[in-house]
Design a protein around this motif. Structure first.
Motif, PDB file in Angstrom:
ATOM      1  N   VAL A 117      57.682  17.141  50.269  1.00 24.97           N
ATOM      2  CA  VAL A 117      56.615  16.139  50.224  1.00 24.97           C
ATOM      3  C   VAL A 117      55.487  16.645  51.117  1.00 24.97           C
ATOM      4  CG1 VAL A 117      55.999  13.741  50.692  1.00 24.97           C
ATOM      5  CG2 VAL A 117      58.341  14.316  49.956  1.00 24.97           C
ATOM      6  N   THR A 118      54.293  16.760  50.554  1.00 23.69           N
ATOM      7  CA  THR A 118      53.125  17.184  51.328  1.00 23.69           C
ATOM      8  C   THR A 118      52.125  16.042  51.369  1.00 23.69           C
ATOM      9  OG1 THR A 118      53.446  19.465  50.590  1.00 23.69           O
ATOM     10  CG2 THR A 118      51.311  18.924  51.573  1.00 23.69           C
ATOM     11  N   ILE A 119      51.828  15.587  52.567  1.00 27.41           N
ATOM     12  CA  ILE A 119      50.849  14.519  52.787  1.00 27.41           C
ATOM     13  C   ILE A 119      49.616  15.165  53.429  1.00 27.41           C
ATOM     14  CG2 ILE A 119      50.373  12.354  53.999  1.00 27.41           C
ATOM     15  CD1 ILE A 119      52.745  11.751  52.411  1.00 27.41           C
ATOM     16  N   ILE A 133      49.193  12.778  48.240  1.00 32.60           N
ATOM     17  CA  ILE A 133      50.623  13.019  48.326  1.00 32.60           C
ATOM     18  C   ILE A 133      51.035  13.888  47.147  1.00 32.60           C
ATOM     19  CG2 ILE A 133      51.144  10.815  47.191  1.00 32.60           C
ATOM     20  CD1 ILE A 133      53.777  10.763  48.851  1.00 32.60           C
ATOM     21  N   VAL A 134      51.723  14.987  47.447  1.00 28.91           N
ATOM     22  CA  VAL A 134      52.253  15.887  46.432  1.00 28.91           C
ATOM     23  C   VAL A 134      53.747  15.996  46.682  1.00 28.91           C
ATOM     24  CG1 VAL A 134      52.228  18.230  45.484  1.00 28.91           C
ATOM     25  CG2 VAL A 134      50.091  17.185  46.279  1.00 28.91           C
ATOM     26  N   VAL A 135      54.534  15.757  45.634  1.00 30.15           N
ATOM     27  CA  VAL A 135      55.984  15.833  45.737  1.00 30.15           C
ATOM     28  C   VAL A 135      56.477  16.888  44.746  1.00 30.15           C
ATOM     29  CG1 VAL A 135      58.159  14.566  45.545  1.00 30.15           C
ATOM     30  CG2 VAL A 135      56.110  13.391  46.380  1.00 30.15           C
ATOM     31  N   ALA A 136      57.301  17.807  45.252  1.00 34.49           N
ATOM     32  CA  ALA A 136      57.895  18.843  44.403  1.00 34.49           C
ATOM     33  C   ALA A 136      59.412  18.715  44.462  1.00 34.49           C
ATOM     34  CB  ALA A 136      57.462  20.225  44.857  1.00 34.49           C
ATOM     35  N   ASP A 137      60.066  18.922  43.320  1.00 34.37           N
ATOM     36  CA  ASP A 137      61.521  18.808  43.273  1.00 34.37           C
ATOM     37  C   ASP A 137      62.182  20.039  43.900  1.00 34.37           C
ATOM     38  OD1 ASP A 137      61.445  20.854  41.364  1.00 34.37           O
ATOM     39  OD2 ASP A 137      62.131  19.603  39.719  1.00 34.37           O
ATOM     40  N   SER A 138      63.500  20.115  43.795  1.00 34.79           N
ATOM     41  CA  SER A 138      64.241  21.196  44.457  1.00 34.79           C
ATOM     42  C   SER A 138      63.949  22.574  43.867  1.00 34.79           C
ATOM     43  CB  SER A 138      65.749  20.919  44.392  1.00 34.79           C
ATOM     44  OG  SER A 138      66.176  20.906  43.048  1.00 34.79           O
ATOM     45  N   GLU A 139      63.352  22.625  42.671  1.00 36.00           N
ATOM     46  CA  GLU A 139      62.987  23.905  42.063  1.00 36.00           C
ATOM     47  C   GLU A 139      61.508  24.223  42.246  1.00 36.00           C
ATOM     48  OE1 GLU A 139      64.397  23.947  38.027  1.00 36.00           O
ATOM     49  OE2 GLU A 139      66.485  24.087  38.674  1.00 36.00           O
ATOM     50  N   SER A 151      47.596  17.503  57.806  1.00 42.18           N
ATOM     51  CA  SER A 151      48.522  17.757  56.716  1.00 42.18           C
ATOM     52  C   SER A 151      49.922  17.811  57.289  1.00 42.18           C
ATOM     53  CB  SER A 151      48.167  19.072  56.022  1.00 42.18           C
ATOM     54  OG  SER A 151      48.986  19.262  54.888  1.00 42.18           O
ATOM     55  N   ARG A 152      50.890  17.326  56.519  1.00 46.65           N
ATOM     56  CA  ARG A 152      52.278  17.315  56.985  1.00 46.65           C
ATOM     57  C   ARG A 152      53.172  17.635  55.809  1.00 46.65           C
ATOM     58  NH1 ARG A 152      54.661  13.883  61.562  1.00 46.65           N
ATOM     59  NH2 ARG A 152      56.667  14.912  61.758  1.00 46.65           N
TER      60      ARG A 152
END
Length: 142
Positions: free
Chosen positions: A123-125, A85-91, A57-58
């Motif tokens: 970003v979590t891979i 892949i999980v992407v979260a915005d600045s909030e 995981s990274r």
């Protein structure tokens, strides 16, 4: 009698050293996985992932000045295991959560994330029981 005690002591010492040597060796055949990160032009990110059945995981901090991101990921057709892949915005709001499973189609994903807040995105891979290779990329959306 001194000679037989010496032989016994020598034999026991050699046996103990042999046991310690073999019990301390690592198993080079253990499953592994690796995720790389490369920064491209204009703040784009991407990389490769490989594995022989291992897990990895990274977490990547990425500055996205826009409200969306273009994404792309693919795995080799003979891969097994999963890529997520999980992407979260600045909030911290999740704007993308996609998984590729090596045993089923499709073997690639691409598109645009949901709209989010510009700034530092996360970003979590994650690869799980992954055997094969693949690549991913993210760039600021339009």
């Amino acid at each position: 009698m001194k000679t037989s005690n010496f032989k016994l002591l020598t034999t026991l010492t050699a046996l103990v050293l042999l046991i310690v040597t073999f019990s301390s060796c690592s198993d080079d055949d253990e499953p592994i996985a690796n995720i790389t990160v490369n920064e491209g032009p204009s703040g784009d990110i991407g990389g490769d992932f490989t594995g022989n059945g291992g897990n990895a995981s990274r977490i990547i901090s990425w500055t996205n000045n826009l409200t969306t991101a273009d994404y792309n990921a693919d795995i080799t057709t003979n891969a097994s295991g999963t890529f997520n892949i999980v992407v979260a915005d600045s909030e911290g709001t999740i704007v993308l959560n996609k998984t590729l499973n090596g045993t089923t189609e499709p073997d690639s994903i691409d598109g645009v994330t949901q709209a989010g807040e510009p700034g530092n995105w996360t970003v979590t891979i994650t690869v799980t029981s992954f055997n094969g290779d693949g690549s991913y990329s993210l760039s600021e959306g339009n």
